[in-house]
Design a protein around this motif. Structure first.
Motif, PDB file in Angstrom:
ATOM      1  N   SER A 122       0.832  -1.211   0.000  1.00  0.00           N
ATOM      2  CA  SER A 122       0.000   0.000   0.000  1.00  0.00           C
ATOM      3  C   SER A 122       0.864   1.258   0.000  1.00  0.00           C
ATOM      4  O   SER A 122       0.567   2.220  -0.711  1.00  0.00           O
ATOM      5  CB  SER A 122      -0.930   0.010   1.216  1.00  0.00           C
ATOM      6  N   THR A 132      -6.535   5.520  -2.303  1.00  0.00           N
ATOM      7  CA  THR A 132      -6.862   4.373  -1.462  1.00  0.00           C
ATOM      8  C   THR A 132      -7.692   3.342  -2.215  1.00  0.00           C
ATOM      9  O   THR A 132      -7.452   2.142  -2.075  1.00  0.00           O
ATOM     10  CB  THR A 132      -7.624   4.850  -0.207  1.00  0.00           C
ATOM     11  N   GLY A 158      -7.460   0.412   5.025  1.00  0.00           N
ATOM     12  CA  GLY A 158      -7.834   1.274   3.912  1.00  0.00           C
ATOM     13  C   GLY A 158      -9.230   1.862   4.040  1.00  0.00           C
ATOM     14  O   GLY A 158      -9.575   2.755   3.296  1.00  0.00           O
TER      15      GLY A 158
END
Length: 161
Positions: A122, A132, A158
């Motif tokens: 991420s 995101t 997230g």
């Protein structure tokens, strides 16, 4: 000096103007030089922006948002930034983000903690400007393809309520 810079890579008009200013070139002379280079199709912000987006998206895996920011820093007009980055759609971004995540995942073969893997993937995507929504989709897809789905053991960082 302008030709030398252009032989290395394309430059925006604003970048060349800054370089001429740094060399102490009079603003009127700068204007004339840059106008002449534009007439000769050696300088053009639209072409520069389009080439920049294509090249940096392909080679560095940058998102539309990151590319737009780079172009703004290079002095490209907002309308040209929008036009150049609009050539990339969500599917392009997901494909490129997936390639970035897969490369990153291969480099983390020794990391066994799925939470750490998910966080690092991420973060790699965030550094390239992916939002995101794209990052979560790509990380989930890449991990499930690899068989490393954390099956709910790790918190989903997230989603924010």
């Amino acid at each position: 000096m302008i030709l030398r810079r252009l032989s290395l890579r394309a430059h925006s008009r604003a970048e060349l103007a800054r370089a001429l200013t740094a060399k102490g070139i009079d603003p009127e002379v700068q204007q004339e030089l840059l106008d002449r280079f534009e007439e000769l199709d050696l300088v053009g912000d639209q072409e520069f922006a389009e080439q920049w987006v294509e090249s940096r998206h392909r080679s560095r895996g940058l998102s539309r948002r990151a590319l737009a920011e780079e172009l703004r820093r290079k002095g490209i007009d907002a309308d040209l930034v929008t036009a150049a980055t609009s050539t990339l759609d969500r599917d392009d971004e997901v494909r490129t983000a997936t390639a970035v995540a897969q490369r990153k995942l291969r480099s983390m073969a020794s990391v066994s903690n799925p939470v750490v893997v998910r966080r690092r993937l991420s973060a790699a995507l965030a550094r390239r400007g992916y939002g995101t929504d794209v990052a979560l989709q790509v990380v989930n897809d890449v991990l499930s393809d690899r068989g490393q789905e954390d099956e709910g053991d790790a918190p989903d960082h997230g989603h924010y309520e």
